[in-house]
Write an enzyme that holds these catalytic residues in place. Structure first.
Site, PDB file in Angstrom:
ATOM      1  CG  ASP A  98      -0.202  -0.020   2.527  1.00 20.42           C
ATOM      2  OD1 ASP A  98       1.061  -0.030   2.502  1.00 20.42           O
ATOM      3  OD2 ASP A  98      -0.858  -0.019   3.588  1.00 20.42           O
ATOM      4  CE  LYS A 131      14.193  41.097  -6.765  1.00 21.84           C
ATOM      5  NZ  LYS A 131      13.240  40.358  -6.033  1.00 21.84           N
TER       6      LYS A 131
END
Ligand code: R5P
Length: 271
Positions: free
Chosen positions: A34, A173
């Site tokens: 499973d 940035k």
């Protein structure tokens, strides 16, 4: 003590065993039909080696640690470390929970370049090793510039560049106006140069992809990506090669085709 390799780090565990002179312990990892994990460790003491690059990796590691009377945990890649705070109300601080569980099962936890000091702060007894000197040494005989894709990795790129003996910089940035942000290397001219983007993790590849496009637009001759942890989620490698990346150089904290640098000696020295 013996080395117990988890399914996420079989080759690195073997390398650590060879360098440290410790034997590989007897352990079985498999799945029930499973999908549930089955773990059996026929040792009483051990150093369990397993990166956490998925939830199953974590379960396998904890199950193995739990069997041992005396255990150390070597977690070369400490997943879940980017969730080091509740960014929104109600979020589970994943790395805090991981830290509590790991330290309840192991007398010592050893990792490599955990994502942040905030993440490290949840551990009481964490050895956080630095693979940046190894990344630097890999490029020692090459004429490159090392660049951090953001200010957050600045300290990392400094260490790598010092070991490579090369120049370094970071992507900055700058807001031009309300709607425009310009991202450029802070001060170095990359025109005609071979650039190595250095980061701790490449996950989706978005950060490196963006930096690569900018570096090529500024005239870089080639751009290579170097990182400690090659998570490379969602076809990130294809995304990076499509952006023109020449190569991806990573360590073996996550075992993959790009693992050109081994952290085995670094870890073996610390256990
Ligand atoms: C950010 O803080 C990290 O240093 C990496 O830049 C980031 O985790 C990379 O993620 P991705 O590859 O998804 O852009």
């Amino acid at each position: 003590m013996k080395i117990i390799p988890c399914p996420s780090s079989p080759l690195l565990a073997r390398r650590i065993a060879e360098i440290s002179g410790l034997e590989i312990g007897n352990a079985v990892f498999r799945r029930f039909p499973d999908g549930e994990l089955y773990v059996r460790v026929m040792e009483r003491e051990g150093v369990v080696v397993g990166s956490i690059n998925s939830s199953d990796d974590f379960i396998a590691l904890i199950f193995a640690l739990n069997v041992l009377d005396k255990a150390k945990a070597v977690v070369p890649y400490m997943g879940y470390a980017r969730q080091d705070k509740a960014f929104q109300e109600g979020e589970a601080v994943s790395i805090k929970i991981l830290a509590e569980i790991l330290e309840s099962k192991a007398e010592e936890v050893i990792t490599v370049n955990i994502h942040s000091m905030d993440a490290a702060s949840y551990f009481k007894n964490l050895k956080n090793l630095d693979a940046m000197p190894l990344i630097g040494k890999y490029f020692a005989d090459k004429d490159v510039i090392m660049i951090s894709p953001d200010k957050g990795s600045l300290e990392r790129v400094k260490v790598a560049a010092k070991n490579a003996g090369c120049e370094w910089d970071y992507m900055e940035k700058r807001r031009i106006d309300a709607t425009t942000v310009e991202i450029t290397p802070k001060s170095i001219d990359v025109d005609g140069r071979d650039v190595v983007i250095v980061d701790d993790i490449i996950s989706t590849g978005g950060t490196v992809e963006e930096a690569t496009k900018i570096l090529y637009s500024l005239g870089a001759r080639s751009v290579t990506a170097a990182c400690v942890h090659a998570v490379l989620a969602d076809n990130a490698a294809i995304r990076l090669f499509n952006a023109g990346i020449k190569d991806i150089i990573a360590t073996d904290t996550i075992e993959c085709a790009f693992s050109r640098i081994s952290v085995a000696e670094l870890i073996a020295d610390s256990i």
